[in-house]
Write a protein that holds these residues in place. Structure first.
Motif, mmCIF file in Angstrom:
data_model
loop_
_atom_site.group_PDB
_atom_site.id
_atom_site.type_symbol
_atom_site.label_atom_id
_atom_site.label_comp_id
_atom_site.label_asym_id
_atom_site.label_seq_id
_atom_site.Cartn_x
_atom_site.Cartn_y
_atom_site.Cartn_z
ATOM 1 N N LYS A 164 1.557 -3.696 -0.312
ATOM 2 C CA LYS A 164 2.842 -3.981 -0.956
ATOM 3 C C LYS A 164 2.681 -4.975 -2.092
ATOM 4 O O LYS A 164 3.331 -4.860 -3.139
ATOM 5 C CB LYS A 164 3.838 -4.512 0.075
ATOM 6 N N THR A 165 1.810 -5.953 -1.906
ATOM 7 C CA THR A 165 1.544 -6.927 -2.966
ATOM 8 C C THR A 165 0.926 -6.248 -4.176
ATOM 9 O O THR A 165 1.321 -6.489 -5.325
ATOM 10 C CB THR A 165 0.602 -8.036 -2.456
ATOM 11 N N ARG A 166 -0.064 -5.393 -3.923
ATOM 12 C CA ARG A 166 -0.724 -4.677 -5.017
ATOM 13 C C ARG A 166 0.251 -3.720 -5.714
ATOM 14 O O ARG A 166 0.208 -3.574 -6.945
ATOM 15 C CB ARG A 166 -1.932 -3.901 -4.469
ATOM 16 N N LEU A 167 1.147 -3.090 -4.954
ATOM 17 C CA LEU A 167 2.119 -2.167 -5.543
ATOM 18 C C LEU A 167 3.020 -2.901 -6.533
ATOM 19 O O LEU A 167 3.343 -2.361 -7.615
ATOM 20 C CB LEU A 167 2.956 -1.521 -4.438
ATOM 21 N N LYS A 168 3.436 -4.113 -6.202
ATOM 22 C CA LYS A 168 4.260 -4.905 -7.126
ATOM 23 C C LYS A 168 3.501 -5.201 -8.404
ATOM 24 O O LYS A 168 4.058 -5.122 -9.508
ATOM 25 C CB LYS A 168 4.668 -6.227 -6.452
ATOM 26 N N GLU A 169 2.205 -5.538 -8.250
ATOM 27 C CA GLU A 169 1.382 -5.830 -9.438
ATOM 28 C C GLU A 169 1.242 -4.602 -10.327
ATOM 29 O O GLU A 169 1.343 -4.691 -11.557
ATOM 30 C CB GLU A 169 0.006 -6.334 -8.987
#
Length: 587
Positions: free
Chosen positions: A344-349
């Protein structure tokens, strides 16, 4: 320094301390309500009064009995006997507790009605300095007297750890460990400096981490940044020349190349990554919703059958398999949740980067498709500003990289200093100074006189170079304090023995000559109480120390109680009415 007397202008039983052995005696007649009544007489509150008169700072958040309206007109007086032989009276009111008065005298006197004081209306911080100077301690000379005071005013809340007092629980090790190290006879400067260097190193390392988070380059890539800056400056000069000449052909070509070769390619990759991440998130969320099923009845049936067929080969019990299944499920869920959060963190990035690239693509397409030269002129001026900003950002990163190199060098130097001080501390431990030897001897002999088993104080250095202070009984299994309800009593006696050992070891120095232990006898059987009090009485005579303890009359062995003279009962409290309480009223 010894305590001599405490009195007040109203509603307070005067307390006159004996130079040696003292008991704050509480008589309880209401046997059915013994515990409740004994704790409302004021025998435990007296220690707070002494602390207040020895200039404890009273904060708004602090819970203290003096905040009750009943005490707003009270003025308290404490007379202490200085090691020089003089007497010093401290006056402190409840209403104006930050203003202190002092009166020095050759003999013990009551100054309740005194008009002429040596010092009057002194602010608390300055008053502490005056009292510190008057005490003239030659022990812990680099420490405020209040820092070590609580070891000689042990209330119930300070019996949980021999070395770390309640007031140190929320503080850093640097605030109390060097003090204890020095109190045990070592040179505390080495340990104090070790903590100071270590804190400086930690601050620098945290700053480096913070700076690194803001950098898009790694340490050691300074020359690469200089190269990129040069490229951006060349690009800026070329674009500036075209804007000056109003010729946008080359710039349009570069925009075209940027759009085709970089932006479109990066957008394609990020779109693919976004799809893959979204797919993985969906899989994990579906997996977490599905709970592992475990048919307990079926497994139980199988185990029973196997148990009959292969009894010697059956290793695990049925319950162990159930627990094993639960453990696997728990570990699996934890792993999946961690993985989900990372995705989820990478998806936001990824989505943030796609937004930036799409905005840039729209801007380039707008410029390339426009036939309005003034519009292009405006857009290329924006491009110049963007390049200026990027050059400034890169130059700032180059500066930060240089700062990181400087800070890292300082960190290495500080790390060497920390290790150097740790070696000095270890060298002191290896030498074991005579004062430390004496303290350990008195600690052991005091504890052994009560429990008939030896006790030990020792210091060790942990794996990160910090000192750890320990107190333990050599043969703990032989103690009759292993039951759950007696654990606090065991720890309390270790604290008491430590305080007494310190007092004896410094009995020839100018230092505290008294110790006050609240509820010292509670939890001990009668034989150990007798051993304990007889030992303390002997120490008072042998080493000229003042010992004060609070106790219920029933807790004091008859051999001791019957032998007490009037001077050794510094104050007597009872539950017959308000007049028997310390403050002569209930609150």
């Amino acid at each position: 320094m010894k305590l001599n007397r405490i009195y007040a202008n109203k509603n307070f039983k005067p307390v006159k301390f004996n130079p040696g052995f003292n008991v704050v005696l509480a008589k309880v007649s209401k046997k059915l309500d013994r515990n409740k009544d004994s704790h409302n007489l004021g025998k435990s509150t007296l220690i707070s009064v002494i602390d207040f008169l020895l200039l404890k700072k009273i904060t708004k958040k602090e819970s203290i009995f003096l905040k009750y309206d009943h005490f707003k007109e009270h003025v308290f007086f404490l007379e202490i006997e200085l090691n020089s032989g003089f007497y010093l009276t401290i006056r402190r009111s409840v209403a104006d507790h930050n203003r202190i008065a002092f009166k020095r005298s050759l003999s013990s006197q009551n100054f309740q009605d005194e008009l002429f004081w040596d010092y009057t209306d002194i602010p608390l911080s300055r008053a502490k300095k005056i009292l510190d100077d008057s005490l003239q301690f030659d022990v812990l000379v680099n420490w405020d007297y209040r820092k070590s005071l609580t070891y000689f005013l042990r209330s119930q809340r300070d019996y949980h750890d021999v070395f770390r007092l309640n007031k140190f629980l929320k503080g850093k090790d640097a605030e109390w460990k060097p003090l204890i190290f020095e109190l045990l006879g070592f040179n505390g400067n080495a340990l104090k400096e070790r903590y100071a260097y270590y804190e400086q190193k930690q601050n620098i390392d945290n700053l480096v981490i913070s700076i690194n988070k803001e950098l898009s380059f790694r340490s050691g890539e300074a020359d690469r940044i200089r190269g990129v800056i040069q490229l951006r400056k060349d690009e800026y000069q070329e674009l500036q020349a075209q804007v000056d000449e109003f010729n946008f052909y080359n710039s349009d070509r570069k925009y075209n190349e940027e759009l085709v070769n970089r932006i479109e390619e990066e957008v394609t990759k990020l779109n693919q990554e976004e799809y893959e991440i979204t797919y993985q998130i969906k899989k994990i969320e579906d997996s977490l919703e599905k709970k592992l099923t475990f048919d307990l009845d079926s497994v139980n049936k199988i185990f029973k059958e196997v148990s009959i067929l292969l009894p010697d080969m059956l290793v695990r019990k049925y319950e162990e398999l159930v627990e094993f299944n639960k453990s696997i499920t728990k570990e699996r869920s934890k792993y999946l949740i961690d993985q989900l959060n990372n995705f989820k963190t990478r998806l936001k990035e990824v989505r943030l980067k796609l937004t930036e690239l799409n905005t840039r693509r729209s801007s380039i397409l707008s410029v390339l498709s426009s036939e309005d030269s003034f519009y292009k002129f405006k857009q290329y001026q924006i491009g110049l500003s963007r390049l200026e900003g990027e050059i400034s950002r890169l130059e700032e990163q180059l500066k930060n990289l240089k700062n990181i190199d400087v800070l890292s060098s300082k960190s290495v130097v500080l790390s060497d200093k920390v290790h150097e001080k740790e070696k000095e501390v270890q060298a002191q431990l290896d030498e074991s100074p005579s004062r430390y030897t004496d303290i350990r001897k008195y600690f052991n002999s005091t504890f052994k006189s009560i429990f008939s088993v030896p006790a030990l104080i020792f210091i060790k250095m942990n794996n990160v170079g910090n000192v750890e202070f320990e107190a333990e009984v050599s043969k703990r299994n032989e103690l009759e304090v292993t039951a759950e309800g007696q654990g606090f009593t065991y720890e309390k006696l270790l604290c008491i023995c430590f305080d007494i050992a310190i007092l004896i070891a410094y009995s020839s120095n100018s230092f505290f000559k008294f110790v006050y232990h609240d509820g010292a006898l509670e939890g001990l059987d009668n034989r150990k109480r007798l051993n304990y009090l007889e030992t303390v009485q002997q120490y008072c005579k042998e080493f000229n120390i003042q010992y004060i303890f609070s106790a219920i009359e029933e807790d004091i062995p008859s051999q001791i109680l019957d032998g007490l003279n009037k001077e050794e009962i510094c104050v007597e409290l009872d539950d017959t009415g308000d007049h028997g309480k310390l403050f002569e009223f209930s609150f």
